[in-house]
Design an enzyme around this catalytic site. Sequence first.
Site, short mmCIF file in Angstrom:
data_model
loop_
_atom_site.label_atom_id
_atom_site.label_comp_id
_atom_site.label_asym_id
_atom_site.label_seq_id
_atom_site.Cartn_x
_atom_site.Cartn_y
_atom_site.Cartn_z
N THR A 97 -6.85 -2.65 -4.98
CA THR A 97 -6.63 -3.14 -6.34
C THR A 97 -7.89 -3.87 -6.77
OG1 THR A 97 -4.24 -3.34 -6.05
CG2 THR A 97 -5.24 -4.63 -7.83
N LYS A 172 -1.93 -0.33 -12.44
CA LYS A 172 -1.62 -1.38 -11.46
C LYS A 172 -1.64 -2.76 -12.13
CE LYS A 172 -0.81 -3.39 -7.53
NZ LYS A 172 -1.65 -3.28 -6.32
N LYS A 240 -5.99 -13.07 -7.35
CA LYS A 240 -7.10 -12.14 -7.54
C LYS A 240 -6.71 -11.05 -8.53
CE LYS A 240 -7.62 -8.61 -5.09
NZ LYS A 240 -7.36 -7.15 -5.17
#
Length: 291
Positions: A97, A172, A240
């Site tokens: 990701t 995502k 993150k």
Amino acid sequence: MANVAFLGMGVMGAPMAGHLAKAGHDVCVYNRTSAKAESWVEVHEGTSAETPRAAAAGRDIVMACVGNDDDLRGVCLGDDGAFAGMAEGALFVDHTTVSAEVTRELAAAAAEKGIAWVDAPVSGGQAGAENGQLVIMCGGAQDDYDRAEPVMAAFAKVSRRMGDVGAGQLTKMVNQICIAGLVQGLSEAMLFAQKAGLDGEAVVDVIQGGAAGSWQMVNRHKTMLEGKFDHGFAVDWMRKDLRICLSEAENIGAPLPGTALIDQYYKDVQAMGGGRWDTSSLIARLKALGA
């Protein structure tokens, strides 16, 4: 069966590579800490390499699942990077990701070398990786996705091409925005139930089949109520991911006030020493506020 390199032997990458080996693919693994790659080889059929370049040499498909943008650049670029070892016509599949920016940057660098690219971030956490039940959101050319899909099937519950390069990472981001709101709402609900003197387990048993039901409710309510956060997706990694979401949202002009607020709530959890706790630990912050 394919000749595959897998870069990154973390809690996600190691079981994903394991499923590839079990499916009969010829797998060579790499990890920055070589001991993890060596441990993987002791359990699975396959080999390890000392550099991404060596792992990628002669491989039809190279997959990666590392930590962040810089980690991905590190395994792709440079004299020891995977791109230096990949032949023209090979395919790079990124399960990390990361930002849409680094995805487009590396896809362009790959294209200059005649290497195809599919961004394929995953959802389902460590349990999904271990059980081979990940949801995979992909971006790239249709032909490239068609090459990757039968190999990814070894660890996928669902896999779908969402558009051109970068579309997988954008999807995502949508996933993480949804999860942030769901976990905060569930945290507030479970704390409310406890403060109101209700049996939280009984409450969830009643409402999970209705409009409030979600994966988070079914799989995380019990550990929330028990205050156990030593499993699943870590707060540090969620922050993150949310920073990536918020940065891209600013670029495209999509206001995310709730997501920005929950990101700060996770910052509070980090300050409590919970950076490695599961994301459901948002309830711990609420309990601390009400103490």
